[in-house]
Write a protein that holds these residues in place. Structure first.
Motif, PDB file in Angstrom:
ATOM      1  N   ALA A 116     -32.712  24.886  14.757  1.00 28.46           N
ATOM      2  CA  ALA A 116     -32.741  25.562  16.058  1.00 28.46           C
ATOM      3  C   ALA A 116     -34.177  25.846  16.471  1.00 28.46           C
ATOM      4  N   LEU A 117     -34.991  26.335  15.533  1.00 29.79           N
ATOM      5  CA  LEU A 117     -36.399  26.563  15.827  1.00 29.79           C
ATOM      6  C   LEU A 117     -37.095  25.249  16.166  1.00 29.79           C
ATOM      7  N   ALA A 118     -36.775  24.187  15.427  1.00 35.96           N
ATOM      8  CA  ALA A 118     -37.380  22.882  15.707  1.00 35.96           C
ATOM      9  C   ALA A 118     -37.053  22.416  17.126  1.00 35.96           C
ATOM     10  N   SER A 119     -35.790  22.532  17.519  1.00 36.58           N
ATOM     11  CA  SER A 119     -35.391  22.107  18.866  1.00 36.58           C
ATOM     12  C   SER A 119     -36.068  22.960  19.935  1.00 36.58           C
ATOM     13  N   THR A 120     -36.200  24.259  19.659  1.00 35.08           N
ATOM     14  CA  THR A 120     -36.880  25.148  20.599  1.00 35.08           C
ATOM     15  C   THR A 120     -38.339  24.743  20.759  1.00 35.08           C
ATOM     16  N   LEU A 121     -38.993  24.401  19.658  1.00 38.69           N
ATOM     17  CA  LEU A 121     -40.380  23.946  19.729  1.00 38.69           C
ATOM     18  C   LEU A 121     -40.502  22.651  20.525  1.00 38.69           C
TER      19      LEU A 121
END
Length: 297
Positions: free
Chosen positions: A198-203
């Motif tokens: 989720a953090l990766a996609s947000t980045l």
């Protein structure tokens, strides 16, 4: 690096349940982010407290009450173009993780636009609850030091014979990957921690157009320094400039930007039919997990 080449965002989640990913009472996790600065976020919180007549901390469920619909609509209008929400169907996430762990070399791009799209197979697997439950039981490896061969047997026995994509999943492959998880191989992303992709996609969302992203995040045990560093290194190998500029965890009570992200994540996690319609102008489909979508507010 000029001030225009990076952006600072604040993030929080709603629906995090640890490794209990197949709980029907909590089927979705949302990860929200906003680029509001501290002063603007504080103004938003102040207005909402005034509208809700709350002097202390309040939660999204209060904004979801019918009588607070004007305040909810005001919040979404204020955040338009300034926030992003990723919504993850946990069952679909688990199904995708089976494929990512046992049929390909896992990476920190799995579950994002940089990974393989397994959505068709996920759709076929999401209702195989016995199989998915056996996978979750197998991959709970925290504080585990020896291979659980009973759990391996149970997982192998539940593999659906009619799903062609699972034919490469052999006992040898399962035992190899499980040993790497038990040994805490740093190259393997944790299979039961959806906050990492989720953090990766947000980045990837906020870095579009060539910006780096400074992240201020609510405190989360899943986002350990090692995992965040490996995620940042992986993304830097794929994209320039590196998407992750910095990462800091804070207590949400001390940061109004994170409080706004928390409210948005909670609103997006429990959308009543009329709320889905309200959010629809901001919604686009994400390809990595079936029944997963992303909202740009």
């Amino acid at each position: 690096m000029t001030s225009q080449s990076w952006v600072e965002i604040a993030c929080d989640e709603s629906g995090f349940s640890g490794t209990n990913l197949l709980d029907p009472a909590s089927p979705v996790i949302t990860h929200a982010s906003t680029d509001l600065d501290t002063a603007a976020a504080a103004d938003v919180i102040a207005v909402l407290r005034n509208r809700l007549r709350r002097r202390s901390e309040f939660k999204s469920n209060q904004l979801l009450r019918p009588e607070q619909r004007p305040a909810l609509e005001w919040l979404l209008a204020e955040l338009r173009g300034r926030a992003h929400v990723l919504s993850i169907d946990k069952t679909a996430y688990v199904a995708a993780r089976v494929l990512e762990l046992f049929t390909e070399e896992p990476s920190y791009g799995a579950g994002t636009g940089l990974g393989t799209d397994h959505s068709e197979v996920v759709a076929a697997l999401r209702h195989r609850t016995g199989f998915l439950g056996a996978f979750v039981d197998l991959t709970r490896t925290k504080r585990v030091r020896l291979m659980d061969h009973v759990a391996v047997d149970r997982f192998i026995a539940t593999i659906p014979a009619d799903v062609a994509a699972l034919r490469p999943v052999t006992r040898a492959r399962v035992e190899e990957m499980m040993q790497r998880l038990i040994d805490e191989d740093p190259e393997l992303p944790p299979p039961l921690e959806p906050l990492v992709p989720a953090l990766a996609s947000t980045l990837l969302h906020w870095s579009a157009g060539g910006r780096s992203v400074a992240v201020v995040h609510d405190e989360q045990s899943a986002l350990t320094p090692g995992r965040v560093a490996r995620l940042g290194a992986y993304l830097a190998e794929q994209l320039q400039p590196p998407p992750l500029k910095s990462f800091v965890q804070v207590d949400s009570r001390d940061d109004p930007r994170v409080q706004v992200a928390d409210l948005l994540a909670g609103i997006a996690r429990r959308p009543a039919p009329d709320l889905v319609e309200l959010l629809e102008p901001y919604t686009r489909t994400a390809a990595r997990w079936a029944a997963t979508n992303s909202s740009q507010v």
